[in-house]
Design a protein around this motif. Structure first.
Motif, PDB file in Angstrom:
ATOM      1  N   VAL A   1     -12.805  12.645  -4.314  1.00 54.58           N
ATOM      2  CA  VAL A   1     -11.122  12.772  -5.638  1.00 54.58           C
ATOM      3  C   VAL A   1     -10.678  13.484  -6.048  1.00 54.58           C
ATOM      4  CG1 VAL A   1     -10.948  12.271  -7.946  1.00 54.58           C
ATOM      5  CG2 VAL A   1     -12.233  10.837  -6.314  1.00 54.58           C
ATOM      6  N   GLY A   2     -11.082  15.265  -5.854  1.00 53.46           N
ATOM      7  CA  GLY A   2     -10.944  16.467  -5.881  1.00 53.46           C
ATOM      8  C   GLY A   2      -9.775  16.437  -7.089  1.00 53.46           C
ATOM      9  N   ASP A   3      -8.868  16.698  -6.961  1.00 44.19           N
ATOM     10  CA  ASP A   3      -8.842  17.403  -8.030  1.00 44.19           C
ATOM     11  C   ASP A   3      -6.854  15.846  -8.548  1.00 44.19           C
ATOM     12  OD1 ASP A   3      -9.441  19.552  -8.450  1.00 44.19           O
ATOM     13  OD2 ASP A   3      -8.088  20.491  -7.643  1.00 44.19           O
ATOM     14  N   SER A   4      -7.376  14.905  -7.663  1.00 46.29           N
ATOM     15  CA  SER A   4      -5.852  13.861  -7.698  1.00 46.29           C
ATOM     16  C   SER A   4      -6.709  12.981  -8.621  1.00 46.29           C
ATOM     17  CB  SER A   4      -6.799  12.752  -6.624  1.00 46.29           C
ATOM     18  OG  SER A   4      -4.936  11.956  -7.363  1.00 46.29           O
ATOM     19  N   GLU A   5      -5.657  13.047  -9.849  1.00 56.85           N
ATOM     20  CA  GLU A   5      -5.825  12.640 -10.902  1.00 56.85           C
ATOM     21  C   GLU A   5      -5.758  10.902 -11.086  1.00 56.85           C
ATOM     22  OE1 GLU A   5      -6.531  11.855 -15.185  1.00 56.85           O
ATOM     23  OE2 GLU A   5      -7.184  13.966 -13.483  1.00 56.85           O
ATOM     24  N   ARG A   6      -4.927  10.454 -10.185  1.00 51.55           N
ATOM     25  CA  ARG A   6      -4.611   9.624  -9.277  1.00 51.55           C
ATOM     26  C   ARG A   6      -5.230   8.434  -9.032  1.00 51.55           C
ATOM     27  NH1 ARG A   6      -1.879   4.809 -11.076  1.00 51.55           N
ATOM     28  NH2 ARG A   6      -1.649   3.666  -9.411  1.00 51.55           N
ATOM     29  N   THR A   7      -6.204   9.459  -8.654  1.00 53.04           N
ATOM     30  CA  THR A   7      -7.590   8.537  -7.968  1.00 53.04           C
ATOM     31  C   THR A   7      -8.802   8.600  -8.795  1.00 53.04           C
ATOM     32  OG1 THR A   7      -6.873   9.233  -6.112  1.00 53.04           O
ATOM     33  CG2 THR A   7      -8.698   8.477  -6.039  1.00 53.04           C
ATOM     34  N   ARG A   8      -8.444   9.758  -9.675  1.00 56.38           N
ATOM     35  CA  ARG A   8      -9.539   9.505 -10.874  1.00 56.38           C
ATOM     36  C   ARG A   8      -9.590   7.941 -11.124  1.00 56.38           C
ATOM     37  NH1 ARG A   8     -12.861  12.934 -13.030  1.00 56.38           N
ATOM     38  NH2 ARG A   8     -12.143  14.582 -11.195  1.00 56.38           N
ATOM     39  N   GLN A   9      -7.500   8.241 -11.871  1.00 56.77           N
ATOM     40  CA  GLN A   9      -7.543   7.209 -12.645  1.00 56.77           C
ATOM     41  C   GLN A   9      -7.895   5.712 -12.405  1.00 56.77           C
ATOM     42  OE1 GLN A   9      -3.494   7.682 -14.380  1.00 56.77           O
ATOM     43  NE2 GLN A   9      -3.894   9.614 -14.963  1.00 56.77           N
ATOM     44  N   ILE A  10      -7.796   5.420 -11.245  1.00 52.57           N
ATOM     45  CA  ILE A  10      -8.139   4.476 -10.547  1.00 52.57           C
ATOM     46  C   ILE A  10      -9.660   4.179 -10.577  1.00 52.57           C
ATOM     47  CG2 ILE A  10      -8.257   3.377  -8.133  1.00 52.57           C
ATOM     48  CD1 ILE A  10      -5.699   4.113  -7.842  1.00 52.57           C
ATOM     49  N   ILE A  11     -10.755   5.000 -10.375  1.00 53.92           N
ATOM     50  CA  ILE A  11     -11.887   4.877 -10.085  1.00 53.92           C
ATOM     51  C   ILE A  11     -12.455   5.185 -11.574  1.00 53.92           C
ATOM     52  CG2 ILE A  11     -14.279   5.860  -9.764  1.00 53.92           C
ATOM     53  CD1 ILE A  11     -13.226   7.372  -7.596  1.00 53.92           C
ATOM     54  N   GLU A  12     -11.808   5.149 -12.956  1.00 52.79           N
ATOM     55  CA  GLU A  12     -12.061   4.680 -13.896  1.00 52.79           C
ATOM     56  C   GLU A  12     -11.613   3.514 -14.231  1.00 52.79           C
ATOM     57  OE1 GLU A  12     -10.699   8.338 -16.050  1.00 52.79           O
ATOM     58  OE2 GLU A  12     -12.297   9.418 -15.433  1.00 52.79           O
ATOM     59  N   ARG A  13     -10.715   3.034 -13.996  1.00 53.60           N
ATOM     60  CA  ARG A  13      -9.779   1.954 -14.268  1.00 53.60           C
ATOM     61  C   ARG A  13     -11.119   0.628 -14.228  1.00 53.60           C
ATOM     62  NH1 ARG A  13      -4.025  -1.389 -13.506  1.00 53.60           N
ATOM     63  NH2 ARG A  13      -4.494  -2.557 -15.609  1.00 53.60           N
ATOM     64  N   MET A  14     -11.742   1.352 -12.265  1.00 58.35           N
ATOM     65  CA  MET A  14     -12.492   0.147 -11.906  1.00 58.35           C
ATOM     66  C   MET A  14     -13.883   0.405 -12.435  1.00 58.35           C
ATOM     67  SD  MET A  14     -12.094   1.107  -7.869  1.00 58.35           S
ATOM     68  CE  MET A  14     -13.448  -0.361  -7.719  1.00 58.35           C
ATOM     69  N   GLY A  15     -14.129   0.721 -13.193  1.00 53.60           N
ATOM     70  CA  GLY A  15     -15.561   1.369 -13.451  1.00 53.60           C
ATOM     71  C   GLY A  15     -16.420   1.842 -15.081  1.00 53.60           C
ATOM     72  N   GLY A  16     -14.898   1.991 -15.408  1.00 50.81           N
ATOM     73  CA  GLY A  16     -14.198   2.859 -16.379  1.00 50.81           C
ATOM     74  C   GLY A  16     -14.894   4.140 -16.791  1.00 50.81           C
TER      75      GLY A  16
ATOM     76  N   ALA B   1       0.743  -1.201   0.353  1.00 53.46           N
ATOM     77  CA  ALA B   1      -0.048   0.370   0.109  1.00 53.46           C
ATOM     78  C   ALA B   1       0.875   0.851   0.268  1.00 53.46           C
ATOM     79  CB  ALA B   1      -1.349  -0.123   1.173  1.00 53.46           C
ATOM     80  N   PRO B   2       2.015   1.796   0.831  1.00 54.32           N
ATOM     81  CA  PRO B   2       2.662   2.645   0.724  1.00 54.32           C
ATOM     82  C   PRO B   2       3.486   3.380  -0.949  1.00 54.32           C
ATOM     83  CG  PRO B   2       3.443   1.348   2.521  1.00 54.32           C
ATOM     84  CD  PRO B   2       2.104   0.407   2.054  1.00 54.32           C
ATOM     85  N   ASN B   3       3.547   2.043  -2.126  1.00 57.10           N
ATOM     86  CA  ASN B   3       3.951   3.064  -3.049  1.00 57.10           C
ATOM     87  C   ASN B   3       2.521   3.331  -4.092  1.00 57.10           C
ATOM     88  OD1 ASN B   3       6.714   2.130  -2.440  1.00 57.10           O
ATOM     89  ND2 ASN B   3       5.732  -0.149  -3.504  1.00 57.10           N
ATOM     90  N   SER B   4       1.183   2.759  -3.338  1.00 57.12           N
ATOM     91  CA  SER B   4       0.083   3.334  -4.097  1.00 57.12           C
ATOM     92  C   SER B   4      -0.639   4.617  -3.135  1.00 57.12           C
ATOM     93  CB  SER B   4      -1.028   2.164  -4.141  1.00 57.12           C
ATOM     94  OG  SER B   4      -0.722   1.064  -5.020  1.00 57.12           O
ATOM     95  N   LEU B   5       0.142   4.707  -2.316  1.00 53.57           N
ATOM     96  CA  LEU B   5      -0.058   5.969  -1.799  1.00 53.57           C
ATOM     97  C   LEU B   5       0.827   6.719  -1.592  1.00 53.57           C
ATOM     98  CD1 LEU B   5      -1.835   4.517   2.466  1.00 53.57           C
ATOM     99  CD2 LEU B   5      -3.150   5.342   0.224  1.00 53.57           C
ATOM    100  N   ARG B   6       1.300   7.193  -2.096  1.00 52.99           N
ATOM    101  CA  ARG B   6       2.359   7.904  -2.226  1.00 52.99           C
ATOM    102  C   ARG B   6       2.071   8.531  -3.650  1.00 52.99           C
ATOM    103  NH1 ARG B   6       6.836   4.808   0.308  1.00 52.99           N
ATOM    104  NH2 ARG B   6       6.866   6.443   2.654  1.00 52.99           N
ATOM    105  N   THR B   7       2.052   7.683  -4.547  1.00 54.83           N
ATOM    106  CA  THR B   7       1.356   8.475  -6.007  1.00 54.83           C
ATOM    107  C   THR B   7       0.273   8.864  -5.570  1.00 54.83           C
ATOM    108  OG1 THR B   7       2.413   5.687  -6.647  1.00 54.83           O
ATOM    109  CG2 THR B   7       1.328   7.818  -8.426  1.00 54.83           C
ATOM    110  N   LEU B   8      -0.594   8.575  -4.850  1.00 58.06           N
ATOM    111  CA  LEU B   8      -2.345   9.108  -4.672  1.00 58.06           C
ATOM    112  C   LEU B   8      -1.750  10.221  -3.899  1.00 58.06           C
ATOM    113  CD1 LEU B   8      -4.220   6.526  -4.177  1.00 58.06           C
ATOM    114  CD2 LEU B   8      -4.618   7.252  -6.208  1.00 58.06           C
ATOM    115  N   TYR B   9      -1.154  10.443  -3.319  1.00 59.17           N
ATOM    116  CA  TYR B   9      -1.018  11.831  -2.063  1.00 59.17           C
ATOM    117  C   TYR B   9       0.440  12.049  -1.970  1.00 59.17           C
ATOM    118  CZ  TYR B   9      -5.816   9.801  -1.028  1.00 59.17           C
ATOM    119  OH  TYR B   9      -7.099   9.572  -1.883  1.00 59.17           O
ATOM    120  N   ALA B  10       0.981  12.792  -3.314  1.00 59.16           N
ATOM    121  CA  ALA B  10       2.652  12.487  -3.453  1.00 59.16           C
ATOM    122  C   ALA B  10       3.008  13.899  -2.030  1.00 59.16           C
ATOM    123  CB  ALA B  10       2.952  13.124  -4.854  1.00 59.16           C
TER     124      ALA B  10
END
Length: 538
Positions: free
Chosen positions: A334-349, A52-61
Motif C-alpha cells: 500500500v505504501g503511500d497510496s491513499e487510493r489503495t488504502r481506501q479500497i482496503i478500508e472499504r473491504m475491511g473497515g 480494470a484500467p480505470n481502477s489501476l489508473r486511479t490507484l497508480y496515476a
C-alpha cells in the motif's frame, strides 16, 4: 410396431456409422439451455477485466507509481504467489498481472461446468439415452459440449480483446486468447474426466481439483522467482497464460502450448467416447457392502457429501494460509497510496490497515464458503431430479426429515469451513488466532442467508434453483470488485456481507448478525414448507 423397430434400428446403425450425426441439433439445444448462464459468465468475466484500467489508473496515476509497484512485486514473494510476477509497468501490463490468473480460473470453472453439464450429467439423468435413440452419433454429445464451451470462451476472449484494445491491440488480443485458451484446455480435460467417471458430481470435483492444483503449482513457482521461469510455473497451464506476457513483449509461441494440449486432450476424449456405452464409464463406482450400514437419512447424506466436505475444507484451509502469508506484504504494498488504502478500508473497515486487510480476507473466505453451502443444499435438487429421493420418501421417511440431513451438512459444514479458513489465515499470519476465528464465525449469518435462498428456491421454485448460484456469485463479485470500482452503497448493500461488522476490530455489532440469522431461519422454513406441499420433480 414393425415400422418403429425398423426406425430404431436405422437410427442406431446411422449413429454408429456417422459418429458426429446430430451434433448441430445438440449444439443448438445446449446453447438454448444455457442462454442465460453463458452470457452472464462471458459478460461478468470479460467485464471485470476490461473495467480494470480505470481502477489501476486511479490507484497508480503516474509512471513512477507503476514502476515502484513492479519493483515491489519483484521483492514480494507472497504477492507473486497470489497474482504472479509483473512483466511491465504499463497499465495494460498491470491489468494482465492482476487478472490473468483469475481470468484463467474463471474460464476454467465455466468450461468444466458446461462440458460436464452436457455430457455426464445428461447421461446420469437419462436424457442422453432418449436423445441417442434418434439419429445421434456416438461422439455427437461430446462434440456439442466442447463447441458450446468454445463459444463461451471465444466470447470471453472477444470481450477482453475489444475492451482492452485501447491499451494496445496486440496485448489485448494476447490476453483474450490465453484466458480463452485456458478455458478450452480445462474444457477438453473435463471431456476426458466425463468419460472416466459415472457421476457428474465426481467429474466436476476431479476437474476442479486439477484446476486447483494448477493454481497451487503456479503460485509455488512464482513465489520463488520473479520472472515466471520456475519449473513449477511451466508445469501449470495457468503459468503458461501469465508467461504469454501480454502488453509486455508478447510470447506468441505460448499459444502453441495451449493448442497442442487441447488437441491431445480432444483426441483422448473422443477416443474414450467412442469406446463406451451410454451411462457407463471406464472407472465404475465401487459397489458398497453386501449389508447396509446406514441407519438414518442423515447418515446417507453424510456418506454422499463427505468427499465434498473434505475437499472444500482442505481448499479453504490452504486459501486461508495463503491469504495470511501475504498480509504483511500487502500492507507494505500500500505504501503511500491513499487510493489503495481506501479500497482496503472499504473491504475491511477503518480499524487500521492490517486489521482491515485481515477483515477483507475473512470476508472473501466467507463469500467462497457460500458457494459450498449452495452446492450442498442443491444436492437435494440433484437427488430429487435423479430419481433417488423418491424411493427413500416412499418408505417411512418424511420430506423434512430427509431434507434435514443434507441441510445439517450444508449449514453445519459452513461452521467447519469458516473455522478451517480462519485457522489457516491465523497460521499464515502467525498470530491473532482468537480474534481471527471470532471474525470468521461472524460471517456465518450472511452465508446462511444465501443458503436459505437456495433452500427456498428448491422448496418453492425448483425450476429456478440456478438463481441460488447467481445470488452467491453476485455477492462474491460485489465483495471482490465492488470496493475497487467504488460502487455506491445502494449496490454494495445488495450483498448480505455488506451488513456484517468488520472484524477483527474494536467493535462488535450484534443487531445485523441477529437480523441476518433470523432472515436465514425464515428462508429455510419457507423453503421446507414449500417442499412439503409440492410434487416431487415438479
Amino acid at each position: 410396431m414393425t415400422a418403429v423397430a425398423e426406425t430404431g434400428t436405422f437410427a442406431v446403425r446411422d449413429g454408429g456409422s456417422r459418429p458426429l450425426a446430430g451434433t448441430g441439433a445438440l449444439l443448438r439445444l445446449a446453447l438454448r439451455r444455457d442462454r442465460v448462464m453463458l452470457p452472464l459468465w462471458v459478460l461478468i468475466t470479460g467485464g471485470v477485466i476490461t473495467s480494470a484500467p480505470n481502477s489501476l489508473r486511479t490507484l497508480y496515476a503516474t509512471a513512477a507509481d507503476r514502476t515502484e509497484l513492479v519493483h515491489t512485486m519483484a521483492t514480494n514473494g507472497s504477492l507473486r504467489a497470489l497474482y504472479g510476477p509483473a512483466f511491465g509497468d504499463s497499465v495494460g501490463a498491470l491489468v494482465a498481472w492482476r487478472y490473468v490468473t483469475f481470468g484463467a480460473l474463471l474460464t476454467g470453472i465455466m468450461s468444466l461446468i458446461i462440458v460436464i453439464r452436457h455430457t455426464r450429467e445428461e447421461e446420469e439423468t437419462g436424457r442422453q439415452e432418449l436423445l441417442s435413440s434418434a439419429m445421434v452419433g456416438r461422439r455427437a454429445p461430446l462434440t456439442a459440449a466442447l463447441l458450446t464451451a468454445f463459444v463461451a470462451n471465444a466470447g470471453v476472449a472477444l470481450v477482453i480483446a475489444a475492451g482492452l484494445a485501447g491499451e494496445g491491440a496486440g496485448g489485448a488480443l494476447a490476453l483474450g486468447l490465453v484466458i480463452g485458451g485456458a478455458g478450452m484446455l480445462f474444457a477438453t480435460m473435463a471431456g476426458i474426466v466425463a468419460q472416466l467417471t459415472e457421476s457428474a458430481r465426481l467429474a466436476k470435483g476431479l476437474t476442479a481439483a486439477v484446476l486447483g492444483a494448477a493454481f497451487v503449482m503456479r503460485a509455488a513457482g512464482d513465489a520463488g522467482t520473479d520472472d515466471g521461469s520456475s519449473v513449477l510455473t511451466w508445469l501449470s497451464p495457468i503459468g503458461w497464460a501469465e508467461n504469454m506476457r501480454s502488453f509486455a513483449g508478447e510470447r506468441w509461441w505460448v499459444l502453441l502450448l495451449f493448442a497442442g494440449a487441447i488437441a491431445v486432450q480432444c483426441a483422448v476424449a473422443f477416443n474414450l467416447a467412442g469406446r463406451r456405452d451410454i451411462g457407463m464409464s471406464f472407472l465404475p463406482t465401487r459397489p458398497g457392502p453386501a449389508s447396509g450400514r446406514l441407519a438414518t437419512v442423515g447418515g446417507l447424506a453424510w456418506r454422499l457429501q463427505r468427499g465434498s466436505v473434505l475437499g472444500w475444507g482442505v481448499g479453504l484451509l490452504a486459501t486461508g494460509v495463503m491469504f495470511g502469508a501475504i498480509t504483511e506484504g500487502a500492507t507494505e504494498l500500500v505504501g503511500d497510496s491513499e487510493r489503495t488504502r481506501q479500497i482496503i478500508e472499504r473491504m475491511g473497515g477503518q480499524q487500521g490497515l492490517t486489521d482491515a486487510f485481515l477483515a477483507g480476507m475473512v470476508g472473501m473466505i466467507g463469500m467462497v464458503t457460500a458457494l459450498y453451502v449452495v452446492q450442498s443444499v442443491l444436492r437435494l435438487h440433484g437427488e430429487e431430479t435423479g430419481q433417488r429421493a423418491e424411493p427413500l420418501l416412499a418408505a417411512a421417511v418424511g420430506r423434512v426429515q430427509w431434507a434435514a440431513g443434507h441441510l445439517a451438512i450444508a449449514f453445519g459444514g459452513a461452521v467447519l469451513m469458516m473455522l478451517l479458513g480462519g485457522a489457516g489465515l491465523a497460521i499464515g499470519y502467525g498470530r491473532d488466532l482468537g480474534p481471527i476465528l471470532g471474525a470468521s464465525l461472524v460471517q456465518l449469518p450472511a452465508i446462511w442467508v444465501l443458503g436459505g435462498v437456495a433452500v427456498l428456491l428448491h422448496g418453492a421454485f425448483p425450476k429456478a434453483v440456478a438463481a441460488a448460484w447467481a445470488a452467491a456469485g453476485i455477492s462474491l463479485g460485489l465483495g471482490w470488485i465492488g470496493p475497487a470500482l467504488d460502487l455506491p452503497d445502494a449496490v454494495m448493500n445488495l450483498s448480505p456481507y455488506a451488513h456484517l461488522p468488520k472484524l477483527p476490530g474494536p467493535e462488535m455489532a450484534w443487531t445485523p448478525v441477529l437480523l441476518l440469522t433470523a432472515i436465514a431461519v425464515a428462508l429455510v422454513a419457507a423453503g421446507l414448507a414449500g417442499f412439503r406441499r409440492r410434487d416431487l420433480s415438479a
